[in-house]
Scaffold this active site. Structure first.
Site, short mmCIF file in Angstrom:
data_model
loop_
_atom_site.label_atom_id
_atom_site.label_comp_id
_atom_site.label_asym_id
_atom_site.label_seq_id
_atom_site.Cartn_x
_atom_site.Cartn_y
_atom_site.Cartn_z
N HIS A 77 -0.41 11.84 -5.72
CA HIS A 77 -0.94 11.87 -4.35
C HIS A 77 0.20 11.73 -3.34
O HIS A 77 0.34 12.52 -2.42
CB HIS A 77 -1.93 10.71 -4.16
CG HIS A 77 -2.44 10.62 -2.76
ND1 HIS A 77 -3.58 11.26 -2.33
CD2 HIS A 77 -1.95 9.97 -1.68
CE1 HIS A 77 -3.76 11.02 -1.04
NE2 HIS A 77 -2.79 10.24 -0.62
N GLU A 78 1.08 10.74 -3.58
CA GLU A 78 2.19 10.51 -2.64
C GLU A 78 3.19 11.67 -2.67
O GLU A 78 3.67 12.11 -1.63
CB GLU A 78 2.91 9.20 -2.99
CG GLU A 78 2.05 7.95 -2.86
CD GLU A 78 1.33 7.86 -1.53
OE1 GLU A 78 0.16 7.43 -1.52
OE2 GLU A 78 1.92 8.26 -0.50
N GLU A 104 -3.75 14.93 2.85
CA GLU A 104 -4.25 14.02 1.79
C GLU A 104 -4.69 14.78 0.55
O GLU A 104 -4.87 14.19 -0.51
CB GLU A 104 -5.42 13.19 2.34
CG GLU A 104 -5.06 12.29 3.51
CD GLU A 104 -3.88 11.37 3.23
OE1 GLU A 104 -3.19 10.99 4.18
OE2 GLU A 104 -3.62 11.05 2.04
N HIS A 144 -6.46 0.33 5.57
CA HIS A 144 -6.48 1.31 6.65
C HIS A 144 -7.06 0.73 7.94
O HIS A 144 -6.74 1.20 9.04
CB HIS A 144 -7.26 2.53 6.21
CG HIS A 144 -6.65 3.22 5.04
ND1 HIS A 144 -6.62 2.63 3.79
CD2 HIS A 144 -6.00 4.39 4.90
CE1 HIS A 144 -6.00 3.44 2.95
NE2 HIS A 144 -5.60 4.49 3.59
N HIS A 163 2.37 14.52 -0.48
CA HIS A 163 2.82 14.38 0.92
C HIS A 163 4.27 14.85 1.05
O HIS A 163 4.61 15.57 2.00
CB HIS A 163 2.74 12.92 1.36
CG HIS A 163 1.34 12.40 1.60
ND1 HIS A 163 0.43 13.04 2.40
CD2 HIS A 163 0.72 11.28 1.14
CE1 HIS A 163 -0.71 12.35 2.43
NE2 HIS A 163 -0.56 11.27 1.67
N HIS A 168 0.86 -1.19 0.00
CA HIS A 168 0.00 0.00 0.00
C HIS A 168 0.89 1.24 0.00
O HIS A 168 1.80 1.37 0.83
CB HIS A 168 -0.93 0.01 1.22
CG HIS A 168 -2.03 1.00 1.04
ND1 HIS A 168 -3.23 0.69 0.42
CD2 HIS A 168 -2.10 2.31 1.36
CE1 HIS A 168 -3.99 1.78 0.39
NE2 HIS A 168 -3.33 2.77 0.94
N ALA A 169 0.63 2.17 -0.95
CA ALA A 169 1.52 3.33 -1.13
C ALA A 169 1.62 4.17 0.14
O ALA A 169 0.66 4.27 0.91
CB ALA A 169 0.99 4.20 -2.27
N TYR A 225 -9.69 11.38 4.25
CA TYR A 225 -9.86 11.35 2.80
C TYR A 225 -11.19 12.00 2.40
O TYR A 225 -11.27 12.69 1.39
CB TYR A 225 -9.79 9.91 2.27
CG TYR A 225 -8.47 9.24 2.56
CD1 TYR A 225 -8.37 8.26 3.55
CD2 TYR A 225 -7.32 9.60 1.87
CE1 TYR A 225 -7.14 7.66 3.84
CE2 TYR A 225 -6.10 9.00 2.15
CZ TYR A 225 -6.02 8.04 3.15
OH TYR A 225 -4.80 7.45 3.43
O1 KAW Z 1 -4.44 5.26 1.12
C1 KAW Z 1 -4.32 6.02 0.18
C2 KAW Z 1 -2.95 6.47 -0.29
C3 KAW Z 1 -1.90 6.14 0.77
C4 KAW Z 1 -1.53 7.35 1.70
O2 KAW Z 1 -0.70 8.25 0.98
O3 KAW Z 1 -2.70 8.07 2.08
C5 KAW Z 1 -0.78 6.83 2.96
C6 KAW Z 1 -1.58 5.79 3.76
C7 KAW Z 1 -0.75 5.34 4.92
C8 KAW Z 1 -0.95 5.88 6.19
C9 KAW Z 1 -0.17 5.46 7.28
C10 KAW Z 1 0.82 4.49 7.09
C11 KAW Z 1 1.03 3.96 5.81
C12 KAW Z 1 0.26 4.38 4.73
N1 KAW Z 1 -0.55 7.99 3.83
C13 KAW Z 1 0.70 8.54 3.92
O4 KAW Z 1 1.68 8.12 3.35
C14 KAW Z 1 0.77 9.75 4.79
C15 KAW Z 1 1.75 10.70 4.56
C16 KAW Z 1 1.81 11.85 5.35
C17 KAW Z 1 0.90 12.02 6.40
C18 KAW Z 1 -0.07 11.06 6.63
C19 KAW Z 1 -0.13 9.92 5.84
N2 KAW Z 1 -5.39 6.50 -0.51
C20 KAW Z 1 -6.75 6.12 -0.13
C21 KAW Z 1 -7.86 6.87 -0.90
C22 KAW Z 1 -7.42 7.92 -1.83
C23 KAW Z 1 -7.44 9.25 -1.61
N3 KAW Z 1 -7.00 9.94 -2.70
C24 KAW Z 1 -6.67 9.07 -3.66
C25 KAW Z 1 -6.16 9.26 -4.94
C26 KAW Z 1 -5.85 8.16 -5.71
C27 KAW Z 1 -6.05 6.86 -5.21
C28 KAW Z 1 -6.58 6.66 -3.88
C29 KAW Z 1 -6.87 7.77 -3.15
C30 KAW Z 1 -6.97 4.62 -0.44
O5 KAW Z 1 -6.17 4.06 -1.20
O6 KAW Z 1 -7.95 4.11 0.09
ZN ZN Z 2 -2.14 10.02 1.34
#
Ligand code: KAW
Ligand code: ZN
Length: 559
Positions: free
Chosen positions: A311-312, A339, A441, A315, A281-282, A451
Site C-alpha cells: 500500500h505504501e 490510496e 485519521h 504511493h 501509523h504508516a 479509502y
Molecule cells: O491509513 C492507512 C495507510 C496510511 C496511508 O498510506 O494512507 C497514509 C496516511 C497518512 C496521511 C497523512 C499523513 C500521514 C499518514 N497516507 C499517505 O502516506 C499518503 C501518501 C500520499 C498521498 C496521500 C497520503 N490505511 C487505512 C485503511 C487502509 C486502506 N487500504 C489498506 C490496506 C491495508 C491496511 C489498511 C488499509 C487505515 O489504516 O485506516
Molecule cells: Zn495510503
C-alpha cells in the site's frame, strides 16, 4: 518537544511562502482563461488551504493537530491482569493482541483502555480544531471544512455517488455481518454475541473493527481446506522488514514500474525505533525533488504488514511517475487514486497462486472449497471495510457543518457505527469519552472517504489490468476468475497503469479512470463480480442456518 517545535517552525515558513505565491495567482482573472491547462493550474493554485489563516490562528491550528497526534502516538496502557506492565503501545502490542487474543475479557480491557488514553484527553482539543479548520475553509471561499475536503474530488454530486455505491454494496455486507455474528456467537456464547443485535466491536480482530481478516479462521467455510496464514511462512523464512520491502519492490519492477531510489533506501524508516516515540501509523512522503521519496512504517513481520508495505509503496510509485509534472499536478487524480495503487498490486500478491510462486506458501490445492475460503478472507478485509470507510467522514462532515454539536460528538459517532457497521461498544460510553479520537485519521486531520473510493476503484483497476495482462477475460469470466488473477511480470498491465500515474492531477479524474478502464464513473460492478461466488455462498448459508440478516438497533437489556 524540540522536534515538534522544529516541525511547527517549518510549517509556519511554508505557510508564509505559499500565501505569497497565492497572492500572485489571485491577481489573475484565471476564470476567463481559454487554455484549459493554464486555467486548471490556476484553479488548483487558488485554493490555499489552512495557510489562509492569519499567522497566530495558523500556529494555533498546527499546534492543536500536533498535540492531538502526539497524545495518540505516545499513549500507552497496562497489560490485562498485570498492572505492573504498563508499556503497551498501539503498535505493535495492542494491535497484536486484538488480532490474536480470543480472551474476551482481555480484548475488552485493551479496547477500553486505549480509548481512555486517547479519547478523553483529546476531546477538548478537537473542538478548537473544528473551529479553526472551518475558519480556514471559509477564507478559501468554502462554506465549511466538509466542502473544502470534498473539493478534492471536483465532482458536484460526489456525496450522492458514494451513497449510491454504498446502497448497492450494503446487502452483501449484511450477509457477511450475519454470518460472522453467528460464528462469533458460537465462539463466545449468546450472552456476549446476540442472535439479532449488533456485534460487540472488541471481538473483530481490529482496534476499530474496520477489517475482520484477523478472525478469518473463525469463519472459514471449509476448515479442512484451511488456507495457510502467510505470517507463519514469513517468519519461517526469516523475512525481515527490509526483505518485505525488497520483495514488494520486485513486484513493481516486474511490471515495468520503477525501483525505489537510493535516497528511499537511505532515508526511509521501516522499523519502530527503540530509543524514541515516533508516529507509527504508516505513511509515504514526497520531497518534491524527483529523487527523495520515503516510507515511515513500524513494520512487523506479518501478513497484514506485508500488505501495508505494498500500500505504501503504491504511493511512492505514484510520486515517481508524476515527478516531472508541474508542482501543482504532483497529486493523485483524486485522493482515492493515490490510496488504490498499492492495494491493486496487493490484490495480485495475496493470491495463493502468487504466494506459492514466490515461495511464501506451499503449492496450493486448487478446489472450489479453497477458492471460497480465499474469497471469504479477502471479503473480511474489503467488504467489511466499506461501512467504516464511509462513516468516518459522514461523522466529520456533520461535525464540520455543525449538524453534530460538540455535546453529541460521541453519541452520534456510535449511532453511525450502529447504523452502518452493525457494531456496538463492549462497555457503556458517555460524552466523557471521545471514541472517534481512537482512530489516527481523526487526530491527524486526514480525510477518510478516499479509502472508500479506493476500495471501489481498486477492483475496477484490477479488472482492467488483469484483462490487459491476459489473466482475465470479461467475455468468459468463469474460465479465469478475476479473484485468481496475478499481474506479476505483465509489462502490458504495468505500462497501462503507468500511463495514468504519470498524469498526476493534470486532468479531471474521470479522464484518468477512462484511460485505464474505458469508463468515467466509479462502479461497484467489478467488486461485486470479483466476490460473486462467496456472496452467493453466504446467502445460501445464512438461509440454511436461518440467520437473521441485519441487526436490531435496541437490544433487550441494553440501556
Ligand atoms: O491509513 C492507512 C495507510 C496510511 C496511508 O498510506 O494512507 C497514509 C496516511 C497518512 C496521511 C497523512 C499523513 C500521514 C499518514 N497516507 C499517505 O502516506 C499518503 C501518501 C500520499 C498521498 C496521500 C497520503 N490505511 C487505512 C485503511 C487502509 C486502506 N487500504 C489498506 C490496506 C491495508 C491496511 C489498511 C488499509 C487505515 O489504516 O485506516
Ligand atoms: Zn495510503
Amino acid at each position: 518537544m524540540l522536534f515538534s517545535r522544529l516541525q511547527l517552525a517549518v510549517s509556519g515558513e511554508f505557510a508564509k511562502f505559499s500565501k505569497g505565491q497565492w497572492l500572485e495567482t489571485v491577481k489573475f482573472q484565471w476564470r476567463t482563461f481559454k487554455d484549459p491547462n493554464l486555467k486548471r493550474q490556476f484553479k488548483q493554485l487558488s485554493v490555499l488551504g489552512t495557510a489562509a489563516l492569519p499567522e497566530d490562528k495558523y500556529e494555533k491550528y498546527e499546534k492543536t493537530v500536533a498535540d492531538m497526534e502526539s497524545i495518540y502516538s505516545k499513549a500507552k496502557i497496562c497489560a490485562y491482569n498485570n498492572s505492573e506492565k504498563c508499556d503497551l503501545s498501539l503498535e505493535p502490542e495492542m494491535t497484536e493482541i486484538l488480532a490474536n487474543s480470543r480472551n474476551e475479557a482481555e480484548l475488552k480491557h485493551i479496547w477500553t483502555e486505549w480509548r481512555k488514553q486517547t479519547g478523553a484527553t483529546i476531546r477538548p482539543l478537537y473542538n478548537d480544531y473544528v473551529k479553526l479548520l472551518n475558519e480556514a475553509a471559509r477564507l478559501n471561499n468554502f462554506t465549511d471544512a466538509a466542502e473544502y475536503w470534498l473539493n478534492s474530488y471536483d465532482t458536484p454530486d460526489f456525496k450522492e455517488q458514494v451513497a449510491e455505491l454504498w446502497k448497492q454494496l450494503r446487502p452483501f455486507y449484511l450477509e457477511v455481518h450475519a454470518y460472522m455474528r453467528r460464528k462469533l456467537r458460537e465462539k463466545y456464547g449468546e450472552s456476549i454475541v446476540s442472535k439479532r443485535g449488533p456485534i460487540p466491536a472488541h471481538l473483530l480482530g481490529n482496534m476499530w473493527a474496520q477489517t475482520w481478516g484477523n478472525i478469518a479462521e473463525l469463519g472459514i467455510p471449509y476448515p479442512d481446506v484451511k488456507p495457510e496464514d502467510i505470517t507463519k511462512y514469513l517468519v519461517q523464512q526469516k523475512f525481515t522488514p527490509l526483505k518485505m520491502f525488497k520483495t514488494a519492490e520486485e513486484f513493481f519492477t516486474s511490471i515495468n514500474l520503477s525501483p525505489m531510489t537510493e535516497e528511499f533506501w537511505k532515508y526511509s524508516v521501516i522499523e519502530k525505533p527503540k530509543d524514541r516515540d515516533i508516529v507509527c501509523h504508516a505513511s509515504a512522503w514526497d520531497f518534491y525533488n524527483g529523487r527523495d521519496f520515503r516510507i515511515k512504517q513500524c513494520t512487523e513481520v506479518s501478513e497484514e504488514d506485508f500488505v501495508t508495505v505494498h500500500h505504501e509503496m503504491g504511493h511512492i510509485e505514484y510520486y515517481m511517475q508524476y515527478k516531472d509534472q508541474p508542482f501543482i499536478y504532483r497529486e493523485g487524480a483524486n485522493p482515492g487514486f493515490h490510496e488504490a495503487i498499492g492495494d491493486v498490486i496487493a490484490l495480485s500478491v495475496i493470491t495463493p497462486k502468487h504466494l506459492s510462486r514466490i515461495g511464501l506458501l506451499p503449492n496450493v490445492t486448487q478446489s472450489k472449497e479453497a477458492d471460497l475460503n480465499y474469497l471469504m478472507k479477502v471479503a473480511l478485509d474489503k467488504i467489511v471495510f466499506l461501512p467504516f470507510g464511509y462513516l468516518m467522514d459522514l461523522w466529520r462532515w456533520q461535525v464540520f457543518k455543525g449538524t453534530i454539536p460538540e455535546k453529541d460528538y460521541n453519541c452520534e459517532w456510535w449511532k453511525l457505527r450502529l447504523n452502518y457497521q452493525g457494531v456496538k461498544p463492549p462497555t457503556v460510553r458517555s460524552e466523557k469519552d471521545f471514541d472517534p479520537a481512537a482512530k489516527y485519521h481523526i487526530v491527524s486531520s486526514t480525510p477518510y472517504i478516499r479509502y472508500f473510493v479506493s476500495f471501489i476503484l481498486q477492483f475496477q483497476f484490477h479488472e482492467a489490468l488483469c484483462t490487459r495482462a491476459g489473466e482475465f477475460d470479461p467475455n468468459n469470466p468463469s474460465e479465469k476468475p478475476l479473484h485468481q488473477c496475478d499481474i506479476y511480470q505483465s509489462k502490458e498491465a504495468g505500462n497501462l497503469l503507468k500511463t495514468v500515474l504519470e498524469m498526476g492531477s493534470s486532468k479531471p479524474w474521470p479522464d484518468a479512470l477512462e484511460v485505464i478502464t474505458g469508463q468515467r464513473n466509479m462502479d461497484a460492478g467489478p467488486l461485486l463480480s470479483y466476490f460473486a461466488p462467496i456472496h452467493n455462498w453466504l446467502k445460501e448459508e445464512n438461509k440454511k442456518s436461518g440467520e437473521y440478516v441485519g441487526w436490531e438497533s435496541t437490544e433487550k437489556g441494553d440501556i
